[in-house]
Design a protein around this motif. Structure first.
Motif, PDB file in Angstrom:
ATOM      1  N   VAL A 172      32.942  47.041  41.636  1.00 57.81           N
ATOM      2  CA  VAL A 172      33.782  45.994  42.211  1.00 57.81           C
ATOM      3  C   VAL A 172      35.219  46.124  41.711  1.00 57.81           C
ATOM      4  O   VAL A 172      35.478  46.127  40.510  1.00 57.81           O
ATOM      5  CB  VAL A 172      33.223  44.598  41.872  1.00 57.81           C
ATOM      6  N   ILE A 173      36.142  46.269  42.661  1.00 55.76           N
ATOM      7  CA  ILE A 173      37.577  46.327  42.390  1.00 55.76           C
ATOM      8  C   ILE A 173      38.168  44.964  42.741  1.00 55.76           C
ATOM      9  O   ILE A 173      37.876  44.417  43.807  1.00 55.76           O
ATOM     10  CB  ILE A 173      38.261  47.410  43.237  1.00 55.76           C
ATOM     11  N   THR A 174      39.000  44.418  41.872  1.00 53.40           N
ATOM     12  CA  THR A 174      39.597  43.109  42.123  1.00 53.40           C
ATOM     13  C   THR A 174      41.092  43.241  42.367  1.00 53.40           C
ATOM     14  O   THR A 174      41.800  43.906  41.605  1.00 53.40           O
ATOM     15  CB  THR A 174      39.364  42.168  40.930  1.00 53.40           C
ATOM     16  N   THR A 175      41.563  42.635  43.451  1.00 56.02           N
ATOM     17  CA  THR A 175      42.992  42.544  43.696  1.00 56.02           C
ATOM     18  C   THR A 175      43.413  41.088  43.562  1.00 56.02           C
ATOM     19  O   THR A 175      42.634  40.174  43.821  1.00 56.02           O
ATOM     20  CB  THR A 175      43.382  43.054  45.096  1.00 56.02           C
ATOM     21  N   GLU A 176      44.642  40.889  43.150  1.00 52.59           N
ATOM     22  CA  GLU A 176      45.221  39.551  43.069  1.00 52.59           C
ATOM     23  C   GLU A 176      46.227  39.409  44.206  1.00 52.59           C
ATOM     24  O   GLU A 176      47.221  40.130  44.263  1.00 52.59           O
ATOM     25  CB  GLU A 176      45.914  39.346  41.718  1.00 52.59           C
TER      26      GLU A 176
END
Length: 379
Positions: free
Chosen positions: A339-343
């Motif tokens: 899982v990659i998280t972007t803001e």
């Protein structure tokens, strides 16, 4: 011919970084830069045996960098995606992982002096005109050489770098939605597919996985049976987005092409089971002509922008999100690496003004590359 290069890992990519002053004696025009890099990487050979290429799309990247203290950014860089088994170099896009490495390079090479705590490096991508910023951890004003930050898709640690992509979007085609609509129909290998064509970070074509016949409950395979469809979708979308003319050959790097699906339990590339409640949607992208082992950062930006567009392929697949906190929302993207998280940062009008990703980079080597010269063709 010798060419000085700096080898970096940025996120899940490896990039050769070249100072423009070192390149200038050997290549001036973009066509000459293409030829120089193709020879330096050994691009004509699928193994890239007689060059410094890594033999994969994520390890066959380069950037030419010029400090611009009087310009709109601290530096300009030209990104290059080098061919594998094909002596071509594409200069039509950007790479967030390489930009991560460039930010660290700028601090380590003195282009931007380190400050106490963190140091912000402003970077203009000459391929698209986009301006990015990389914030490098510089505790006590010290230049970092190592760090403990990691990213999904790599077990290696590095210096923490926060990479921000800033509006305005649509740098390549002139609009976030080049066709003016959130979805279009494109022809691909005998199929008519729904697609969202987005230009943010990089031009991208995003397709529902079920329409392409791709099951994202497992991301361990190489998608070999689906590659003709996805490559055809890229070629069709490239025409629709105005990225090439009908007489031009399709490009392998742009637009980015990927499939999306609603959140669900899935198996990552390394066999890890990823729970449905850990992410907001699932995405699998191509990198050149093979599946990306994670997701390119420019693709993550395109997905993040598409997620904010009601009615888009991505928005329809998205898990309902909690309300944004002070204009900021986290988007969790399920990829083959985890899982990659972007803001995602929005302005007072609800438009996405910035997308932030937390990455890591490390300097690997500096080398004087002995560039092989092409063998002259005889009549």
């Amino acid at each position: 011919m010798q060419l000085r290069g700096h080898w970096y890992r940025g996120g899940t990519s490896k990039c050769w970084l070249f100072d423009a002053e070192d390149v200038a004696p050997h290549a001036g025009s973009r066509e000459e830069i293409r030829n120089l890099l193709a020879d330096a990487f050994g691009a004509a050979d699928a193994r890239q045996l007689d060059g410094v290429g890594g033999g994969t799309s994520t390890t066959s990247k380069a950037a030419v960098i010029r400090a611009t203290p009087e310009g709109p950014a601290d530096l300009d860089y030209l990104f290059a995606q080098v061919g594998i088994g094909d002596p071509t170099v594409e200069l039509g896009s950007n790479c967030g992982n390489c930009a991560t490495a460039i930010a660290l390079y700028a601090v380590q090479s003195g282009v931007v002096p380190p400050r106490a705590g963190t140091t912000r490096v402003s970077m203009r991508n000459l391929n698209t005109g986009a301006v990015l910023s990389g914030t490098v951890a510089t505790p006590g004003g010290r230049i970092p050489t190592s760090g403990l930050a990691g990213v999904p898709g790599s077990s290696a640690l590095g210096v923490p770098v926060s990479l921000s992509f800033h509006a305005p979007w649509g740098r390549t085609t002139g609009a976030v939605l080049p066709t003016g609509t959130v979805t279009d129909k494109i022809a691909a290998d005998g199929l008519i597919l729904t697609a969202s064509l987005v230009d943010a970070g990089a031009p991208a074509v995003l397709i529902p996985a079920d329409e392409a016949g791709i099951d994202l409950s497992s991301m361990t395979g190489n998608l070999s049976e689906h590659l003709p469809t996805l490559v055809a979708a890229r070629a069709s979308a490239g025409l629709t987005m105005g990225l090439r003319k009908p007489e031009d050959p399709p490009q392998n790097a742009v637009p980015k092409v990927g499939v999306v699906a609603a959140p669900g339990d899935y198996v990552a590339a390394d066999g890890t089971r990823i729970a449905a409640d850990s992410h907001d949607l699932r995405v699998r992208m191509l990198s050149m002509l093979a599946p990306h082992p994670a997701i390119g950062l420019t693709s993550a930006v395109a997905v993040s922008l598409a997620a904010a567009l009601p009615g888009s392929v991505v928005a329809k697949a998205l898990r309902p999100a909690d309300s944004a906190h002070q204009g900021r929302r986290l988007l969790r993207i399920g990829t083959p690496a985890g899982v990659i998280t972007t803001e995602v940062v929005t302005d007072g009008n609800g438009f996405v003004s910035e997308v932030v990703l937390h990455r890591a980079a490390r300097h690997l080597a500096v080398a004087d590359i002995d560039v092989a010269q092409p063998v002259p063709q005889t009549a």
